[in-house]
Design a protein around this motif. Structure first.
Motif, PDB file in Angstrom:
ATOM      1  N   ALA A   1      15.375  -0.849  -2.788  1.00 22.07           N
ATOM      2  CA  ALA A   1      15.885  -0.396  -1.393  1.00 22.07           C
ATOM      3  C   ALA A   1      16.930  -1.888  -1.325  1.00 22.07           C
ATOM      4  O   ALA A   1      17.272  -2.488  -0.116  1.00 22.07           O
ATOM      5  CB  ALA A   1      14.444  -1.365  -1.032  1.00 22.07           C
ATOM      6  N   ASP A   2      17.381  -2.044  -1.997  1.00 23.95           N
ATOM      7  CA  ASP A   2      18.449  -2.755  -2.876  1.00 23.95           C
ATOM      8  C   ASP A   2      17.926  -4.142  -1.532  1.00 23.95           C
ATOM      9  O   ASP A   2      18.792  -5.025  -1.106  1.00 23.95           O
ATOM     10  CB  ASP A   2      19.752  -2.480  -2.397  1.00 23.95           C
ATOM     11  CG  ASP A   2      21.445  -3.281  -1.738  1.00 23.95           C
ATOM     12  OD1 ASP A   2      21.067  -4.117  -3.207  1.00 23.95           O
ATOM     13  OD2 ASP A   2      22.192  -3.457  -1.292  1.00 23.95           O
TER      14      ASP A   2
ATOM     15  N   ILE B   1      13.171  -1.134   3.242  1.00 21.05           N
ATOM     16  CA  ILE B   1      12.380  -0.522   2.409  1.00 21.05           C
ATOM     17  C   ILE B   1      11.960   0.613   2.959  1.00 21.05           C
ATOM     18  O   ILE B   1      11.801   1.678   2.295  1.00 21.05           O
ATOM     19  CB  ILE B   1      11.325  -1.738   2.783  1.00 21.05           C
ATOM     20  CG1 ILE B   1      12.093  -3.449   1.593  1.00 21.05           C
ATOM     21  CG2 ILE B   1      10.079  -1.313   1.938  1.00 21.05           C
ATOM     22  CD1 ILE B   1      10.912  -4.390   2.281  1.00 21.05           C
ATOM     23  N   ALA B   2      11.355   0.612   3.964  1.00 18.84           N
ATOM     24  CA  ALA B   2      11.506   2.238   4.986  1.00 18.84           C
ATOM     25  C   ALA B   2      12.263   2.621   4.559  1.00 18.84           C
ATOM     26  O   ALA B   2      11.921   4.093   3.843  1.00 18.84           O
ATOM     27  CB  ALA B   2      11.176   1.628   6.499  1.00 18.84           C
TER      28      ALA B   2
ATOM     29  N   LEU C   1       5.307   0.560   8.030  1.00 22.18           N
ATOM     30  CA  LEU C   1       5.049  -0.580   7.305  1.00 22.18           C
ATOM     31  C   LEU C   1       4.528  -1.216   8.076  1.00 22.18           C
ATOM     32  O   LEU C   1       4.268  -3.207   6.986  1.00 22.18           O
ATOM     33  CB  LEU C   1       6.083  -0.740   6.988  1.00 22.18           C
ATOM     34  CG  LEU C   1       6.800   0.342   6.040  1.00 22.18           C
ATOM     35  CD1 LEU C   1       8.371   0.203   5.160  1.00 22.18           C
ATOM     36  CD2 LEU C   1       6.070   0.545   4.903  1.00 22.18           C
ATOM     37  N   ILE C   2       3.908  -1.516   9.515  1.00 17.01           N
ATOM     38  CA  ILE C   2       3.662  -3.178   9.774  1.00 17.01           C
ATOM     39  C   ILE C   2       2.249  -2.182  10.928  1.00 17.01           C
ATOM     40  O   ILE C   2       2.041  -0.810  11.213  1.00 17.01           O
ATOM     41  CB  ILE C   2       4.255  -2.976  10.932  1.00 17.01           C
ATOM     42  CG1 ILE C   2       4.986  -2.289  11.796  1.00 17.01           C
ATOM     43  CG2 ILE C   2       5.526  -3.954  10.163  1.00 17.01           C
ATOM     44  CD1 ILE C   2       5.817  -2.840  13.197  1.00 17.01           C
TER      45      ILE C   2
ATOM     46  N   GLU D   1       0.495  -0.956  -0.169  1.00 17.12           N
ATOM     47  CA  GLU D   1      -0.475   0.329   0.037  1.00 17.12           C
ATOM     48  C   GLU D   1       0.631   1.010   0.302  1.00 17.12           C
ATOM     49  O   GLU D   1       1.012   2.131  -1.078  1.00 17.12           O
ATOM     50  CB  GLU D   1      -1.150   0.107   0.963  1.00 17.12           C
ATOM     51  CG  GLU D   1      -1.899  -0.832   0.871  1.00 17.12           C
ATOM     52  CD  GLU D   1      -1.906  -1.915   2.145  1.00 17.12           C
ATOM     53  OE1 GLU D   1      -0.309  -2.802   2.182  1.00 17.12           O
ATOM     54  OE2 GLU D   1      -2.364  -2.871   2.740  1.00 17.12           O
ATOM     55  N   VAL D   2       1.700   1.449   0.844  1.00 16.54           N
ATOM     56  CA  VAL D   2       3.600   2.322   1.399  1.00 16.54           C
ATOM     57  C   VAL D   2       3.276   2.542  -0.708  1.00 16.54           C
ATOM     58  O   VAL D   2       3.347   3.700  -0.815  1.00 16.54           O
ATOM     59  CB  VAL D   2       3.576   2.242   2.407  1.00 16.54           C
ATOM     60  CG1 VAL D   2       4.688   3.539   2.739  1.00 16.54           C
ATOM     61  CG2 VAL D   2       2.837   2.911   3.015  1.00 16.54           C
TER      62      VAL D   2
END
Length: 77
Positions: free
Chosen positions: A24-25, A50-51, A61-62, A8-9
């Motif tokens: 994000a590698d 990722i963040a 993210l959670i 979603e983000v």
């Protein structure tokens, strides 16, 4: 239970799986798995990458969701 809101983000910020993987590698298969299964267990360092790529906090993210198999707990007085 924890649910990941990565998809979603990412989509809200204009990322698809490929672009997020590169930014994000993080291995594409890992990103693909997270997009398809928001209940996937993820290493915290992966979530942090990722963040960072999305420009958000890991806590963005959670989300906590109730376990389906357990009855809801009664509020404490």
């Amino acid at each position: 239970m924890v649910r990941l809101k990565v998809r979603e983000v990412a989509e809200a910020r204009g990322f698809n799986m490929s672009s997020l993987s590169r930014a994000a590698d993080v291995n594409f298969r890992t990103i693909k798995s997270i997009f398809r299964n928001p209940y996937k267990e993820v290493n915290l360092s992966t979530l942090a990458k990722i963040a960072r790529a999305l420009g958000v906090s890991t806590s963005d993210l959670i989300e906590d969701v109730p376990d389906e198999d357990q009855p809801p707990t009664a509020p404490q007085a």
